[in-house]
Design a protein around this motif. Structure first.
Motif, PDB file in Angstrom:
ATOM      1  N   LYS A 146       0.883  -1.296  -0.005  1.00  0.00           N
ATOM      2  CA  LYS A 146      -0.129   0.111  -0.059  1.00  0.00           C
ATOM      3  C   LYS A 146       0.711   1.395  -0.159  1.00  0.00           C
ATOM      4  O   LYS A 146       2.091   1.192   0.602  1.00  0.00           O
ATOM      5  N   VAL A 147       0.383   2.416  -0.530  1.00  0.00           N
ATOM      6  CA  VAL A 147       1.167   3.594  -0.857  1.00  0.00           C
ATOM      7  C   VAL A 147       0.531   4.823  -0.197  1.00  0.00           C
ATOM      8  O   VAL A 147      -0.920   4.639  -0.399  1.00  0.00           O
ATOM      9  N   THR A 148       1.085   5.710  -0.023  1.00  0.00           N
ATOM     10  CA  THR A 148       0.621   7.074   0.149  1.00  0.00           C
ATOM     11  C   THR A 148       1.431   8.273  -0.407  1.00  0.00           C
ATOM     12  O   THR A 148       2.505   7.908  -0.715  1.00  0.00           O
ATOM     13  N   VAL A 149       0.703   9.187  -0.950  1.00  0.00           N
ATOM     14  CA  VAL A 149       1.390  10.261  -1.770  1.00  0.00           C
ATOM     15  C   VAL A 149       1.810  11.412  -0.783  1.00  0.00           C
ATOM     16  O   VAL A 149       1.134  11.715   0.277  1.00  0.00           O
ATOM     17  N   VAL A 151      10.031   3.910  -1.912  1.00  0.00           N
ATOM     18  CA  VAL A 151       9.002   4.443  -2.655  1.00  0.00           C
ATOM     19  C   VAL A 151       8.663   3.696  -3.950  1.00  0.00           C
ATOM     20  O   VAL A 151       9.533   2.843  -4.560  1.00  0.00           O
ATOM     21  N   ASN A 152       7.585   3.951  -4.531  1.00  0.00           N
ATOM     22  CA  ASN A 152       7.320   3.309  -5.823  1.00  0.00           C
ATOM     23  C   ASN A 152       7.733   4.039  -7.042  1.00  0.00           C
ATOM     24  O   ASN A 152       7.441   5.222  -7.140  1.00  0.00           O
ATOM     25  N   GLN A 165       5.172   8.610  -4.464  1.00  0.00           N
ATOM     26  CA  GLN A 165       4.259   7.357  -3.611  1.00  0.00           C
ATOM     27  C   GLN A 165       5.253   6.882  -2.636  1.00  0.00           C
ATOM     28  O   GLN A 165       6.160   5.924  -2.780  1.00  0.00           O
ATOM     29  N   ILE A 171       0.388  -2.587  -6.124  1.00  0.00           N
ATOM     30  CA  ILE A 171      -0.408  -1.593  -5.223  1.00  0.00           C
ATOM     31  C   ILE A 171      -1.782  -2.164  -4.895  1.00  0.00           C
ATOM     32  O   ILE A 171      -2.689  -2.260  -6.007  1.00  0.00           O
TER      33      ILE A 171
END
Length: 342
Positions: free
Chosen positions: A42-45, A290-291, A323, A340
């Motif tokens: 899972k990612v967040t900006v 990071v992505n 991300q 993701i």
């Protein structure tokens, strides 16, 4: 004949089994093809947040001035006038050395002073040459300087107010080498902190600094940035700052461990969930993932301020809009393919 035929059949069967066992191997290299894996994350900006920036750094307090009571002449110590812990004022007598050299210099000076007055009178009446006058004057000036030197180093006085923090001799001992006493100023203290180079343009002389000692955790002492050293350490990428700390009530003492807080004002920073930051095993290095186009990229970071479950991260490789991987990052290696999760 029948026995030979049976053996031949068994040999053919065995070769067939071997051939079947190698079907998964590469026909050219003989190696088994690896199966690629994709990690679910899972990612967040990442976004920039305005924070009240402050630096929390640890240090050890020092006396603002320290004087080693070490006369420039050797000999017996006639009298030490103070003990460890004695508070002294500027100009107070601390040590009296053997006075023989001082007495001899004083007698020489007295004789040359009389001679100088006589030659001065003769010069005014024109009964002595300029050369004789100049030689007498030179001898007189040299004797005067020698007496001043011996007076200072025979009757040693304090250059500033402070406390005696060390004593290495007793009365009557021969002085040589180590200082007789150490005088430390405690009405004013100093501290040095190493600040990351990122903040070099933000730290200014005269800025206020909060100083907190572990001994008095509920009390804050005020210091001020006195000197910013002009060069940076190429190894640690930090620069040194000298802090001046008034200590009129003498609550703080040299050698105390303390924390300093330097307020730098409002600034934009990248703040991320604390659990997204990983620590390299066996060191204090921190990093995040990071992505980067479907691949996990490892980025080394420095930690800044913490805000509950979030923390400021500092790195030239991070910027808003990227991300950040916040779940599944502990299973990742640099360069691993990621998927993701929704």
């Amino acid at each position: 004949m029948k026995k030979i035929l049976v053996n031949t059949v068994f040999a053919i069967i065995a070769m067939s089994m071997v051939g079947c066992g190698n079907k998964s191997e590469n026909s050219e290299t003989g190696t088994t093809d690896s199966v690629s894996t994709t990690e679910l994350v899972k990612v967040t900006v990442m976004e920039e947040t305005s924070i009240a920036k402050s630096l929390d750094l640890t240090t050890t307090l020092e006396g603002y001035e320290t004087m080693n009571i070490a006369p420039s002449v050797t000999g017996n110590i006639e009298k030490i006038h103070v003990e460890v812990g004695s508070k002294v004022v500027r100009g107070q007598s601390l040590v009296t050395m053997d006075q023989q050299q001082y007495i001899n210099a004083k007698l020489t000076m007295s004789n040359l002073e009389t001679e100088m007055k006589r030659v001065q009178a003769l010069k005014e009446t024109g009964n002595v040459t300029q050369q004789v006058y100049d030689q007498t004057k030179l001898g007189y000036d040299q004797a005067k300087q020698a007496l001043e030197f011996l007076t200072k180093n025979t009757f040693v006085k304090a250059d500033f107010a402070g406390v005696i923090s060390a004593k290495n001799y007793e009365n009557g001992e021969m002085y040589a080498g180590a200082p007789i006493l150490v005088l430390t100023q405690i009405k004013t203290l100093k501290a040095f902190v190493n600040v990351p180079e990122t903040y070099f343009s933000m730290v200014k002389e005269g800025m206020k600094v909060d100083v907190i000692s572990d001994i008095y955790p509920d009390k804050t002492f005020e210091g001020v940035v006195e000197i910013i050293y002009p060069t940076l350490d190429a190894t640690t990428h930090t620069f040194k700052v000298k802090i001046k700390i008034p200590n009129d009530d003498e609550v703080l003492r040299p050698g105390m461990y303390s924390h300093t807080k330097l307020a730098l004002g409002e600034m934009n920073a990248i703040v991320v969930p604390y659990q997204a930051v990983l620590k390299l095993q066996g060191s204090n290095d921190r990093y995040v993932f990071v992505n980067e186009n479907g691949v996990a990229k490892r980025v080394a970071v420095e930690l800044g301020q913490r805000f509950d479950d979030k923390i400021e991260v500092i790195s030239t490789e991070l910027s808003k809009g990227m991300q950040l991987i916040t779940t599944g990052q502990s299973r990742l290696n640099d360069g691993v393919a990621i998927e993701i999760a929704e």
